[in-house]
Enzyme design. Structure first.
Site, PDB file in Angstrom:
ATOM      1  N   SER A  50       0.888  -1.170   0.000  1.00  0.00           N
ATOM      2  CA  SER A  50       0.000   0.000   0.000  1.00  0.00           C
ATOM      3  C   SER A  50       0.930   1.226   0.000  1.00  0.00           C
ATOM      4  O   SER A  50       2.142   1.082   0.241  1.00  0.00           O
ATOM      5  CB  SER A  50      -0.879   0.008   1.258  1.00  0.00           C
ATOM      6  OG  SER A  50      -0.050   0.180   2.396  1.00  0.00           O
ATOM      7  N   ASP A  82      -0.591  -1.357  -4.244  1.00  0.00           N
ATOM      8  CA  ASP A  82      -2.000  -1.663  -3.994  1.00  0.00           C
ATOM      9  C   ASP A  82      -2.758  -0.347  -3.748  1.00  0.00           C
ATOM     10  O   ASP A  82      -2.313   0.484  -2.945  1.00  0.00           O
ATOM     11  CB  ASP A  82      -2.063  -2.560  -2.740  1.00  0.00           C
ATOM     12  CG  ASP A  82      -3.406  -3.237  -2.553  1.00  0.00           C
ATOM     13  OD1 ASP A  82      -4.116  -3.436  -3.556  1.00  0.00           O
ATOM     14  OD2 ASP A  82      -3.730  -3.586  -1.400  1.00  0.00           O
ATOM     15  N   HIS A  83      -3.859  -0.159  -4.423  1.00  0.00           N
ATOM     16  CA  HIS A  83      -4.726   1.023  -4.231  1.00  0.00           C
ATOM     17  C   HIS A  83      -3.987   2.358  -4.334  1.00  0.00           C
ATOM     18  O   HIS A  83      -4.134   3.231  -3.464  1.00  0.00           O
ATOM     19  CB  HIS A  83      -5.463   0.950  -2.883  1.00  0.00           C
ATOM     20  CG  HIS A  83      -6.506  -0.133  -2.834  1.00  0.00           C
ATOM     21  ND1 HIS A  83      -7.718  -0.040  -3.479  1.00  0.00           N
ATOM     22  CD2 HIS A  83      -6.485  -1.346  -2.249  1.00  0.00           C
ATOM     23  CE1 HIS A  83      -8.409  -1.145  -3.275  1.00  0.00           C
ATOM     24  NE2 HIS A  83      -7.681  -1.961  -2.543  1.00  0.00           N
ATOM     25  N   ASP A 104      -6.394   3.207  -8.263  1.00  0.00           N
ATOM     26  CA  ASP A 104      -7.755   3.100  -7.734  1.00  0.00           C
ATOM     27  C   ASP A 104      -8.383   4.487  -7.766  1.00  0.00           C
ATOM     28  O   ASP A 104      -8.269   5.260  -6.816  1.00  0.00           O
ATOM     29  CB  ASP A 104      -7.710   2.541  -6.311  1.00  0.00           C
ATOM     30  CG  ASP A 104      -9.088   2.562  -5.651  1.00  0.00           C
ATOM     31  OD1 ASP A 104     -10.058   2.965  -6.323  1.00  0.00           O
ATOM     32  OD2 ASP A 104      -9.177   2.183  -4.472  1.00  0.00           O
ATOM     33  N   GLU A 134      -9.636  -0.080 -11.027  1.00  0.00           N
ATOM     34  CA  GLU A 134     -10.753  -0.489 -10.161  1.00  0.00           C
ATOM     35  C   GLU A 134     -12.043   0.138 -10.640  1.00  0.00           C
ATOM     36  O   GLU A 134     -12.137   1.345 -10.852  1.00  0.00           O
ATOM     37  CB  GLU A 134     -10.509  -0.114  -8.691  1.00  0.00           C
ATOM     38  CG  GLU A 134     -11.730  -0.433  -7.827  1.00  0.00           C
ATOM     39  CD  GLU A 134     -11.483  -0.447  -6.329  1.00  0.00           C
ATOM     40  OE1 GLU A 134     -10.361  -0.772  -5.915  1.00  0.00           O
ATOM     41  OE2 GLU A 134     -12.428  -0.133  -5.586  1.00  0.00           O
ATOM     42  N   HIS A 208     -10.449  -8.442  -4.618  1.00  0.00           N
ATOM     43  CA  HIS A 208      -9.937  -7.827  -3.382  1.00  0.00           C
ATOM     44  C   HIS A 208     -10.707  -8.390  -2.196  1.00  0.00           C
ATOM     45  O   HIS A 208     -11.730  -9.046  -2.358  1.00  0.00           O
ATOM     46  CB  HIS A 208     -10.121  -6.305  -3.453  1.00  0.00           C
ATOM     47  CG  HIS A 208      -9.076  -5.622  -4.265  1.00  0.00           C
ATOM     48  ND1 HIS A 208      -8.184  -4.731  -3.732  1.00  0.00           N
ATOM     49  CD2 HIS A 208      -8.760  -5.741  -5.580  1.00  0.00           C
ATOM     50  CE1 HIS A 208      -7.370  -4.300  -4.680  1.00  0.00           C
ATOM     51  NE2 HIS A 208      -7.695  -4.899  -5.821  1.00  0.00           N
ATOM     52  N   SER A 211      -9.554 -12.382   2.278  1.00  0.00           N
ATOM     53  CA  SER A 211      -9.114 -13.158   3.442  1.00  0.00           C
ATOM     54  C   SER A 211     -10.267 -13.994   3.995  1.00  0.00           C
ATOM     55  O   SER A 211     -11.435 -13.574   3.952  1.00  0.00           O
ATOM     56  CB  SER A 211      -8.582 -12.223   4.534  1.00  0.00           C
ATOM     57  OG  SER A 211      -7.277 -11.809   4.192  1.00  0.00           O
ATOM     58  N   ASN A 251      -6.297 -11.164  -3.663  1.00  0.00           N
ATOM     59  CA  ASN A 251      -5.548 -10.348  -2.690  1.00  0.00           C
ATOM     60  C   ASN A 251      -5.750 -10.834  -1.263  1.00  0.00           C
ATOM     61  O   ASN A 251      -6.892 -10.974  -0.815  1.00  0.00           O
ATOM     62  CB  ASN A 251      -6.061  -8.908  -2.726  1.00  0.00           C
ATOM     63  CG  ASN A 251      -5.585  -8.148  -3.932  1.00  0.00           C
ATOM     64  OD1 ASN A 251      -4.980  -8.710  -4.837  1.00  0.00           O
ATOM     65  ND2 ASN A 251      -5.865  -6.866  -3.958  1.00  0.00           N
ATOM     66  N   ILE A 252      -4.656 -11.008  -0.558  1.00  0.00           N
ATOM     67  CA  ILE A 252      -4.706 -11.397   0.858  1.00  0.00           C
ATOM     68  C   ILE A 252      -3.859 -10.419   1.670  1.00  0.00           C
ATOM     69  O   ILE A 252      -2.634 -10.385   1.520  1.00  0.00           O
ATOM     70  CB  ILE A 252      -4.160 -12.828   1.062  1.00  0.00           C
ATOM     71  CG1 ILE A 252      -4.933 -13.863   0.236  1.00  0.00           C
ATOM     72  CG2 ILE A 252      -4.155 -13.193   2.553  1.00  0.00           C
ATOM     73  CD1 ILE A 252      -6.356 -14.126   0.682  1.00  0.00           C
TER      74      ILE A 252
HETATM   75  P1  13P Z   1      -8.267  -8.618   2.901  1.00  0.00           P
HETATM   76  O1  13P Z   1      -8.558  -7.511   3.846  1.00  0.00           O
HETATM   77  O2  13P Z   1      -9.438  -9.539   2.730  1.00  0.00           O
HETATM   78  O3  13P Z   1      -7.061  -9.389   3.229  1.00  0.00           O
HETATM   79  O4  13P Z   1      -8.039  -7.971   1.443  1.00  0.00           O
HETATM   80  C1  13P Z   1      -6.801  -7.373   1.104  1.00  0.00           C
HETATM   81  C2  13P Z   1      -6.905  -6.596  -0.151  1.00  0.00           C
HETATM   82  O5  13P Z   1      -7.779  -6.772  -0.963  1.00  0.00           O
HETATM   83  C3  13P Z   1      -5.860  -5.566  -0.377  1.00  0.00           C
HETATM   84  O6  13P Z   1      -6.157  -4.744  -1.457  1.00  0.00           O
END
Ligand code: 13P
Length: 309
Positions: A50, A82-83, A104, A134, A208, A211, A251-252
């Site tokens: 991020s 990410d984002h 994003d 996105e 996204h 988890s 994504n995790i």
């Molecule tokens: P989680 O919060 O489900 O792990 O998703 C992470 C994610 O999508 C980061 O962009």
């Protein structure tokens, strides 16, 4: 040292009916856990930063640090933003060697999202990087923008006008620890994915908020003084199914963090007579590495899918 962009990774994943795991990282020890897990599974992997993680890790030198750390890694891996919220942040990540960026701009209206995303795509492609857009939003449970799922016709128009390499769409998941209410049935929009695959054959989608908050890792975290409550993630069964579709990147963030910090809590509680940081960080690295290996092989089905470079 096969640091790559995501183009070929996603093409192979689409054709091979599996997904590439993208794990959110903050520190080098987490990067080592993820890279070693991928190496042992023979899976591709994406290290996701991020903007905050990038600032904390070491802006400007992430690529150089990771290239040294990954000198014995032979599977394809990517460094991803990410984002990213602006053209400027995406540009500076590309300039410092990220091989993939996410722009994003989903907080803007459709036309502005197209404009900013296209600007990032033009810069990225001229520098060998790939771009995830996105069209969502893929937001948190309490985000007032989270009203509906993405329209496949808009996906087609967005992809054609921006030239983006992959796209995160809103298909039923949310970021964070408590994604759904207690008792709420969790479903994913498989019809939406199929419709995008029909309109844009071969185009990779991104999931996204994926988890699952597995009990094993949550228990370790809470057994050693943590207080994570009200958790509800995406069932692994759904992720196994979605990994075989046009969704090529999953994504995790949360699960990886809970496993790492859970391992750290355990070692800090149990080890009383040592003070070298590595005595505490090694168990955290090993526990989070175990989680990544389970995801790659049992959920994303990406193990033994790459040729070693
Ligand atoms: P989680 O919060 O489900 O792990 O998703 C992470 C994610 O999508 C980061 O962009």
């Amino acid at each position: 040292m096969p640091l790559v962009n995501t183009k070929q990774m996603f093409k192979d994943a689409y054709e091979g009916k599996y997904a590439v795991g993208a794990f959110n990282v903050d520190i080098l020890t987490q990067c080592q856990a993820a890279l070693e897990a991928a190496e042992e599974c023979n899976s591709p992997i994406i290290l996701s930063f991020s903007s905050g993680s990038r600032d904390f890790f070491h802006p400007g030198n992430i690529k150089d640090i990771l290239l040294i750390a990954a000198k014995d890694i032979h599977i394809p891996w990517a460094i991803h933003l990410d984002h990213g919220k602006s053209f400027e942040v995406c540009k500076s990540c590309i300039d410092e060697g990220f091989t993939s960026v996410m722009i994003d701009a989903s907080a803007y209206d459709f036309e502005e999202n197209v404009r900013i995303t296209k600007q990032v795509v033009e810069y990225a492609h001229a520098h060998g990087a790939t771009v995830e857009g996105e069209l969502g939003p893929c937001s948190r449970k309490d985000d007032p923008r989270f009203k509906k799922f993405t329209d496949p016709e808009m996906v087609k128009e967005f992809v054609e006008r921006t030239g983006v390499d992959s796209l995160a769409v809103s298909m039923g998941t949310k970021h964070g620890l408590a994604k759904f209410e207690e008792g709420e049935e969790v479903t994913l929009q498989f019809d939406l994915i199929d419709e995008v695959a029909r309109l844009l054959p071969g185009f990779p989608l991104v999931l996204h908020g994926s988890s699952s908050i597995p009990d094993e890792y949550l228990h370790i975290f809470n057994d050693y003084g943590g207080e994570l409550k009200g958790t509800k993630g995406v069932p692994e069964e759904l992720l196994r199914k979605v990994a075989k579709t046009a969704v090529c990147k999953i994504n995790i963030g949360t699960d990886f963090r809970v496993a790492f910090v859970g391992g750290l809590r355990k070692s800090l509680t149990e080890i009383k007579d040592k003070f070298e940081p590595r005595n505490f960080l090694v168990p955290a690295r090993e526990l989070s590495k175990k989680l990544v290996k389970e995801k790659l092989s049992n959920v994303f089905q990406s193990s033994n899918k790459v040729s070693r470079i």
